[in-house]
Design a protein around this motif. Structure first.
Motif, PDB file in Angstrom:
ATOM      1  N   MET A 114      12.601  12.043   7.229  1.00 43.08           N
ATOM      2  CA  MET A 114      13.610  12.525   6.279  1.00 43.08           C
ATOM      3  C   MET A 114      12.945  13.437   5.250  1.00 43.08           C
ATOM      4  O   MET A 114      12.898  13.112   4.060  1.00 43.08           O
ATOM      5  CB  MET A 114      14.327  11.348   5.606  1.00 43.08           C
ATOM      6  N   PRO A 115      12.406  14.568   5.682  1.00 39.88           N
ATOM      7  CA  PRO A 115      11.689  15.463   4.754  1.00 39.88           C
ATOM      8  C   PRO A 115      12.594  15.982   3.641  1.00 39.88           C
ATOM      9  O   PRO A 115      13.722  16.406   3.887  1.00 39.88           O
ATOM     10  CB  PRO A 115      11.213  16.601   5.667  1.00 39.88           C
ATOM     11  N   GLY A 116      12.072  15.919   2.409  1.00 40.25           N
ATOM     12  CA  GLY A 116      12.836  16.414   1.269  1.00 40.25           C
ATOM     13  C   GLY A 116      13.957  15.511   0.820  1.00 40.25           C
ATOM     14  O   GLY A 116      14.714  15.876  -0.082  1.00 40.25           O
ATOM     15  N   LYS A 117      14.070  14.308   1.403  1.00 42.05           N
ATOM     16  CA  LYS A 117      15.183  13.416   1.076  1.00 42.05           C
ATOM     17  C   LYS A 117      14.742  12.205   0.261  1.00 42.05           C
ATOM     18  O   LYS A 117      15.553  11.313   0.003  1.00 42.05           O
ATOM     19  CB  LYS A 117      15.852  12.923   2.362  1.00 42.05           C
ATOM     20  N   PHE A 118      13.486  12.128  -0.142  1.00 45.61           N
ATOM     21  CA  PHE A 118      13.007  10.939  -0.850  1.00 45.61           C
ATOM     22  C   PHE A 118      12.017  11.345  -1.944  1.00 45.61           C
ATOM     23  O   PHE A 118      11.494  12.462  -1.960  1.00 45.61           O
ATOM     24  CB  PHE A 118      12.336   9.963   0.126  1.00 45.61           C
ATOM     25  N   GLN A 119      11.796  10.408  -2.844  1.00 49.30           N
ATOM     26  CA  GLN A 119      10.820  10.581  -3.912  1.00 49.30           C
ATOM     27  C   GLN A 119       9.695   9.566  -3.739  1.00 49.30           C
ATOM     28  O   GLN A 119       9.896   8.499  -3.175  1.00 49.30           O
ATOM     29  CB  GLN A 119      11.470  10.382  -5.286  1.00 49.30           C
ATOM     30  N   VAL A 120       8.522   9.925  -4.243  1.00 47.76           N
ATOM     31  CA  VAL A 120       7.367   9.034  -4.214  1.00 47.76           C
ATOM     32  C   VAL A 120       7.070   8.598  -5.643  1.00 47.76           C
ATOM     33  O   VAL A 120       6.869   9.435  -6.518  1.00 47.76           O
ATOM     34  CB  VAL A 120       6.130   9.723  -3.598  1.00 47.76           C
ATOM     35  N   ALA A 121       7.068   7.295  -5.864  1.00 47.89           N
ATOM     36  CA  ALA A 121       6.734   6.724  -7.172  1.00 47.89           C
ATOM     37  C   ALA A 121       5.426   5.954  -7.041  1.00 47.89           C
ATOM     38  O   ALA A 121       5.363   4.953  -6.330  1.00 47.89           O
ATOM     39  CB  ALA A 121       7.850   5.804  -7.661  1.00 47.89           C
ATOM     40  N   GLU A 122       4.384   6.444  -7.698  1.00 45.89           N
ATOM     41  CA  GLU A 122       3.089   5.774  -7.630  1.00 45.89           C
ATOM     42  C   GLU A 122       3.065   4.571  -8.566  1.00 45.89           C
ATOM     43  O   GLU A 122       3.568   4.635  -9.685  1.00 45.89           O
ATOM     44  CB  GLU A 122       1.972   6.753  -7.997  1.00 45.89           C
ATOM     45  N   SER A 123       2.470   3.496  -8.090  1.00 40.68           N
ATOM     46  CA  SER A 123       2.452   2.251  -8.859  1.00 40.68           C
ATOM     47  C   SER A 123       1.175   1.483  -8.569  1.00 40.68           C
ATOM     48  O   SER A 123       0.624   1.572  -7.462  1.00 40.68           O
ATOM     49  CB  SER A 123       3.678   1.402  -8.520  1.00 40.68           C
ATOM     50  N   CYS A 124       0.711   0.724  -9.561  1.00 45.01           N
ATOM     51  CA  CYS A 124      -0.419  -0.190  -9.375  1.00 45.01           C
ATOM     52  C   CYS A 124       0.012  -1.640  -9.565  1.00 45.01           C
ATOM     53  O   CYS A 124      -0.832  -2.517  -9.792  1.00 45.01           O
ATOM     54  CB  CYS A 124      -1.541   0.145 -10.357  1.00 45.01           C
ATOM     55  N   ASP A 125       1.306  -1.897  -9.477  1.00 44.64           N
ATOM     56  CA  ASP A 125       1.841  -3.233  -9.721  1.00 44.64           C
ATOM     57  C   ASP A 125       2.583  -3.732  -8.482  1.00 44.64           C
ATOM     58  O   ASP A 125       3.784  -3.489  -8.336  1.00 44.64           O
ATOM     59  CB  ASP A 125       2.786  -3.208 -10.927  1.00 44.64           C
ATOM     60  N   PRO A 126       1.896  -4.436  -7.571  1.00 43.32           N
ATOM     61  CA  PRO A 126       2.569  -4.953  -6.369  1.00 43.32           C
ATOM     62  C   PRO A 126       3.634  -5.994  -6.678  1.00 43.32           C
ATOM     63  O   PRO A 126       4.505  -6.252  -5.840  1.00 43.32           O
ATOM     64  CB  PRO A 126       1.419  -5.583  -5.561  1.00 43.32           C
ATOM     65  N   ASP A 127       3.589  -6.597  -7.877  1.00 41.00           N
ATOM     66  CA  ASP A 127       4.584  -7.609  -8.233  1.00 41.00           C
ATOM     67  C   ASP A 127       5.985  -7.027  -8.341  1.00 41.00           C
ATOM     68  O   ASP A 127       6.970  -7.774  -8.368  1.00 41.00           O
ATOM     69  CB  ASP A 127       4.202  -8.276  -9.557  1.00 41.00           C
ATOM     70  N   MET A 128       6.101  -5.708  -8.429  1.00 41.20           N
ATOM     71  CA  MET A 128       7.421  -5.078  -8.433  1.00 41.20           C
ATOM     72  C   MET A 128       8.122  -5.222  -7.091  1.00 41.20           C
ATOM     73  O   MET A 128       9.347  -5.175  -7.014  1.00 41.20           O
ATOM     74  CB  MET A 128       7.283  -3.589  -8.765  1.00 41.20           C
ATOM     75  N   SER A 129       7.338  -5.383  -6.026  1.00 42.83           N
ATOM     76  CA  SER A 129       7.891  -5.429  -4.673  1.00 42.83           C
ATOM     77  C   SER A 129       8.527  -6.789  -4.393  1.00 42.83           C
ATOM     78  O   SER A 129       8.066  -7.818  -4.902  1.00 42.83           O
ATOM     79  CB  SER A 129       6.784  -5.144  -3.653  1.00 42.83           C
ATOM     80  N   PRO A 130       9.557  -6.833  -3.567  1.00 42.33           N
ATOM     81  CA  PRO A 130      10.171  -8.118  -3.204  1.00 42.33           C
ATOM     82  C   PRO A 130       9.212  -9.073  -2.504  1.00 42.33           C
ATOM     83  O   PRO A 130       9.346 -10.292  -2.651  1.00 42.33           O
ATOM     84  CB  PRO A 130      11.320  -7.704  -2.274  1.00 42.33           C
ATOM     85  N   ASN A 131       8.260  -8.549  -1.735  1.00 41.76           N
ATOM     86  CA  ASN A 131       7.308  -9.417  -1.032  1.00 41.76           C
ATOM     87  C   ASN A 131       5.928  -9.444  -1.693  1.00 41.76           C
ATOM     88  O   ASN A 131       4.987 -10.018  -1.146  1.00 41.76           O
ATOM     89  CB  ASN A 131       7.172  -8.986   0.431  1.00 41.76           C
ATOM     90  N   GLY A 132       5.797  -8.817  -2.862  1.00 41.65           N
ATOM     91  CA  GLY A 132       4.531  -8.841  -3.576  1.00 41.65           C
ATOM     92  C   GLY A 132       3.494  -7.868  -3.058  1.00 41.65           C
ATOM     93  O   GLY A 132       2.317  -7.977  -3.422  1.00 41.65           O
ATOM     94  N   HIS A 133       3.915  -6.916  -2.206  1.00 40.27           N
ATOM     95  CA  HIS A 133       2.985  -5.938  -1.642  1.00 40.27           C
ATOM     96  C   HIS A 133       3.636  -4.558  -1.653  1.00 40.27           C
ATOM     97  O   HIS A 133       4.849  -4.423  -1.478  1.00 40.27           O
ATOM     98  CB  HIS A 133       2.598  -6.302  -0.193  1.00 40.27           C
ATOM     99  N   LEU A 134       2.823  -3.550  -1.870  1.00 41.75           N
ATOM    100  CA  LEU A 134       3.264  -2.168  -1.702  1.00 41.75           C
ATOM    101  C   LEU A 134       2.949  -1.738  -0.271  1.00 41.75           C
ATOM    102  O   LEU A 134       1.974  -2.216   0.308  1.00 41.75           O
ATOM    103  CB  LEU A 134       2.542  -1.265  -2.701  1.00 41.75           C
ATOM    104  N   PRO A 135       3.825  -0.878   0.323  1.00 41.12           N
ATOM    105  CA  PRO A 135       4.922  -0.101  -0.241  1.00 41.12           C
ATOM    106  C   PRO A 135       6.263  -0.835  -0.133  1.00 41.12           C
ATOM    107  O   PRO A 135       6.395  -1.811   0.585  1.00 41.12           O
ATOM    108  CB  PRO A 135       4.926   1.138   0.656  1.00 41.12           C
TER     109      PRO A 135
END
Length: 361
Positions: free
Chosen positions: A35-56
């Motif tokens: 999906m080129p051009g259809k998404f954004q990339v948000a860089e993070s150093c906090d895996p706790d934001m993820s539902p499973n505790g891991h990025l991405p």
């Protein structure tokens, strides 16, 4: 302009790659193809934001899709629903090839994933010389002081099980009269032990890399004339073995010199075979769509500066108030002599009055 409704949260970019983590890098590469051009990339150093505790993880509306297989499954469902600008890069695979692709996914994660983890966390020189400084430069205070070590410990049992954990040599104290001879013997033993461990790791790496070199067998991609999700996953791991400037680079040299069909073509003077990574020359052709900042981090930074300002203001106020309460008394010698004369005069007056009273009586 990227679509703000699709936001991919990944570990930050490093060394000319879109992320320092193989799964995050594979997710960015996969979405760029699907999906080129259809998404954004948000860089993070906090895996706790993820539902499973891991990025991405990929955010779409109120839904979060964590892990690379989950992201692939979600994009595949969008393609089936004929979402605009979205395509399934695995659509041409047969049922047998799909089953093989799933099996190879697991093998890449278990084998090449262990090699990547070994290079970043299992080799002491690489962790202290590259991994830890990189992570600390990306993380805020106080996370930078303890999170890199915690991440390393999380890989330790897995690497020890696979024989890819190399602990640093430690010197032991010797109290016997023959301590010097014992130390020399231990130094020789430690040298042989490290050489044996290094050769064992290299043999394991050769076995794994030989397998994928034979799997490609001169082909540009694994199954089709175009890359699939398996090609992307494999390429992400190879890139993170080839690109970072590891202090301990024995395995990296092996990859770049002996396995040119796997190594990135722009790292070689004249590759002898087409490479599975030919599409992903991140140092030149691919750029990030968006580099978004985390609102929680911004709020934390503002609150920290407000607290510092309040603390400095309170300290200054207390100093001013304390200085007002201090009274400095200075007594001169002349004043002291004058006081003594006055006391003597008063005593003389009292004596004269007493004498007059006695005369009257």
């Amino acid at each position: 302009m990227p679509d703000a409704s699709y936001v991919l949260h990944v570990w930050p970019s490093q060394w000319g790659l879109q992320s320092l983590d193989p799964t995050c890098l594979a997710s960015v590469m996969y979405l760029q193809l699907s999906m080129p051009g259809k998404f954004q990339v948000a860089e993070s150093c906090d895996p706790d934001m993820s539902p499973n505790g891991h990025l991405p993880f990929l955010i779409h509306g109120h839904l979060a899709h964590a892990s690379f297989p989950s992201i692939v499954s979600f994009v595949t469902s969008l393609s089936r629903a004929r979402a605009s600008g979205v395509r399934n890069i695995d659509a041409s695979l047969s049922a047998s090839q799909r089953a093989q692709s799933i099996a190879w996914w697991s093998h890449v994660e278990a084998s090449l994933g262990d090699l990547v983890s070994h290079m970043f966390f299992g080799v002491d020189a690489n962790f202290w010389g590259l991994t830890r400084p990189t992570l600390t430069s990306l993380m805020p205070i106080p996370q930078r002081y303890y999170v890199p070590g915690r991440i390393r410990e999380s890989y330790r049992r897995r690497l020890e099980t696979s024989g890819l954990w190399r602990s640093p040599a430690t010197e032991q104290e010797h109290k016997s009269p023959f301590a010097k001879n014992e130390k020399k013997r231990d130094d020789h033993t430690s040298t042989f032990t490290r050489a044996f461990e290094r050769e064992k790791v290299m043999e394991k790496a050769r076995t794994i890399l030989d397998l994928y070199a034979r799997l490609l067998d001169g082909k540009k991609f694994l199954f089709e004339a175009h890359p699939t999700s398996l090609d992307v996953y494999l390429a992400a791991h190879i890139l993170l073995l080839a690109n970072p400037p590891f202090p301990g680079s024995v395995l990296q040299i092996l990859l770049l010199e002996k396995y040119t069909s796997l190594a990135p073509p722009y790292e070689l003077a004249a590759p002898s075979k087409p490479s599975v990574l030919s599409l992903f020359t991140f140092g030149r052709g691919v750029t990030k769509e968006v580099k978004a900042s985390n609102p929680d981090d911004v709020r934390f930074q503002r609150m920290r500066w407000v607290w510092v300002a309040l603390a400095l203001g309170a300290a200054a106020f207390n100093i001013v108030q304390f200085s007002k309460s201090i009274v400095i008394l200075s007594v001169d010698d002349d004043d002291e002599e004058g006081d003594e004369d006055e006391d003597a005069y008063d005593e003389g007056v009292d004596i004269e009055i007493l004498e007059e009273d006695k005369d009257e009586d």
